[in-house]
Design a protein around this motif. Sequence first.
Motif, mmCIF file in Angstrom:
data_model
loop_
_atom_site.group_PDB
_atom_site.id
_atom_site.type_symbol
_atom_site.label_atom_id
_atom_site.label_comp_id
_atom_site.label_asym_id
_atom_site.label_seq_id
_atom_site.Cartn_x
_atom_site.Cartn_y
_atom_site.Cartn_z
ATOM 1 N N SER A 274 -1.484 -4.128 -12.311
ATOM 2 C CA SER A 274 -2.945 -4.143 -12.365
ATOM 3 C C SER A 274 -3.570 -2.817 -11.922
ATOM 4 O O SER A 274 -4.735 -2.560 -12.196
ATOM 5 C CB SER A 274 -3.509 -5.298 -11.521
ATOM 6 O OG SER A 274 -3.292 -5.043 -10.149
ATOM 7 N N VAL A 275 -2.792 -1.982 -11.246
ATOM 8 C CA VAL A 275 -3.289 -0.654 -10.850
ATOM 9 C C VAL A 275 -2.568 0.450 -11.635
ATOM 10 O O VAL A 275 -2.545 1.602 -11.221
ATOM 11 C CB VAL A 275 -3.182 -0.416 -9.322
ATOM 12 C CG1 VAL A 275 -4.116 -1.342 -8.569
ATOM 13 C CG2 VAL A 275 -1.755 -0.560 -8.817
ATOM 14 N N GLY A 276 -1.952 0.072 -12.770
ATOM 15 C CA GLY A 276 -1.370 1.046 -13.681
ATOM 16 C C GLY A 276 0.000 1.575 -13.318
ATOM 17 O O GLY A 276 0.395 2.635 -13.788
ATOM 18 N N ASN B 162 0.823 -1.211 0.000
ATOM 19 C CA ASN B 162 0.000 0.000 0.000
ATOM 20 C C ASN B 162 0.862 1.268 0.000
ATOM 21 O O ASN B 162 0.578 2.216 -0.725
ATOM 22 C CB ASN B 162 -0.964 0.010 1.182
ATOM 23 C CG ASN B 162 -2.066 -1.014 1.032
ATOM 24 O OD1 ASN B 162 -2.380 -1.466 -0.069
ATOM 25 N ND2 ASN B 162 -2.657 -1.403 2.149
ATOM 26 N N TYR B 163 1.916 1.292 0.812
ATOM 27 C CA TYR B 163 2.810 2.455 0.839
ATOM 28 C C TYR B 163 3.512 2.639 -0.509
ATOM 29 O O TYR B 163 3.584 3.750 -1.038
ATOM 30 C CB TYR B 163 3.860 2.331 1.946
ATOM 31 C CG TYR B 163 3.384 2.826 3.287
ATOM 32 C CD1 TYR B 163 3.398 4.188 3.592
ATOM 33 C CD2 TYR B 163 2.933 1.939 4.256
ATOM 34 C CE1 TYR B 163 2.968 4.650 4.822
ATOM 35 C CE2 TYR B 163 2.499 2.397 5.494
ATOM 36 C CZ TYR B 163 2.520 3.750 5.763
ATOM 37 O OH TYR B 163 2.090 4.201 6.991
ATOM 38 N N ALA B 164 4.024 1.551 -1.056
ATOM 39 C CA ALA B 164 4.729 1.629 -2.343
ATOM 40 C C ALA B 164 3.774 2.081 -3.446
ATOM 41 O O ALA B 164 4.118 2.948 -4.262
ATOM 42 C CB ALA B 164 5.355 0.276 -2.679
ATOM 43 N N ARG B 165 2.586 1.514 -3.480
ATOM 44 C CA ARG B 165 1.577 1.889 -4.486
ATOM 45 C C ARG B 165 1.231 3.372 -4.374
ATOM 46 O O ARG B 165 1.245 4.108 -5.365
ATOM 47 C CB ARG B 165 0.323 1.039 -4.297
ATOM 48 C CG ARG B 165 -0.797 1.363 -5.287
ATOM 49 C CD ARG B 165 -2.145 0.887 -4.804
ATOM 50 N NE ARG B 165 -2.456 1.549 -3.537
ATOM 51 C CZ ARG B 165 -3.167 0.992 -2.559
ATOM 52 N NH1 ARG B 165 -3.629 -0.237 -2.675
ATOM 53 N NH2 ARG B 165 -3.416 1.650 -1.449
ATOM 54 N N LYS C 256 4.635 -8.388 -9.116
ATOM 55 C CA LYS C 256 4.598 -7.365 -10.166
ATOM 56 C C LYS C 256 3.160 -7.142 -10.644
ATOM 57 O O LYS C 256 2.762 -6.003 -10.914
ATOM 58 C CB LYS C 256 5.492 -7.798 -11.326
ATOM 59 C CG LYS C 256 5.502 -6.838 -12.492
ATOM 60 C CD LYS C 256 6.402 -7.352 -13.601
ATOM 61 C CE LYS C 256 6.352 -6.441 -14.812
ATOM 62 N NZ LYS C 256 7.253 -6.922 -15.871
ATOM 63 N N LEU C 257 2.390 -8.219 -10.742
ATOM 64 C CA LEU C 257 0.997 -8.117 -11.198
ATOM 65 C C LEU C 257 0.167 -7.182 -10.323
ATOM 66 O O LEU C 257 -0.733 -6.504 -10.811
ATOM 67 C CB LEU C 257 0.345 -9.507 -11.239
ATOM 68 C CG LEU C 257 0.758 -10.408 -12.389
ATOM 69 C CD1 LEU C 257 0.162 -11.796 -12.203
ATOM 70 C CD2 LEU C 257 0.357 -9.805 -13.726
#
Length: 147
Positions: free
Chosen positions: A83-85, A19-22, A78-79
């Motif tokens: 998957s969230v661009g 979550n932090y990385a995203r 990685k997916l």
Amino acid sequence: MKKILVPIDALGLNEKTFNYARDLSKLYGADILLLNVVSSNNMASRITPNITMYNNYFDNIDMQDTFKISNQILENEKLKFTSVGIECSIKSDIGNIALVIIDVSEEEKVDMIIMPDKSDSAIKHFLLGNITDKVVHHASVPVLVVK
């Protein structure tokens, strides 16, 4: 910020670290580099380096199979990002985990490292040191430690 390094272990990326990385990747438009390091110095052989049983076992592990497993773990993780661009690349390496993380961060010119704080046992911390501690103290870029 253009690139964030996220080291992951054999269990993959925990949800909080993901979550932090995203979120930081989306906020800054940064790419993610996922890194899995196959340890070259296992705890058993460091504690008992002269015991043939351990040395023979680890000498017979097929590194090609180890890297296949490592790459599969990385592809699965990685997916989550793609998957969230989010642009995401992967890298497998072998060596001392903390040193490889630091070296890759410099080679790949990352702007930040995001990694979980693994609560190692006291004995493991004493014998091997804490990977996260080593990275925090020796990396040349900011390190976000997710607890």
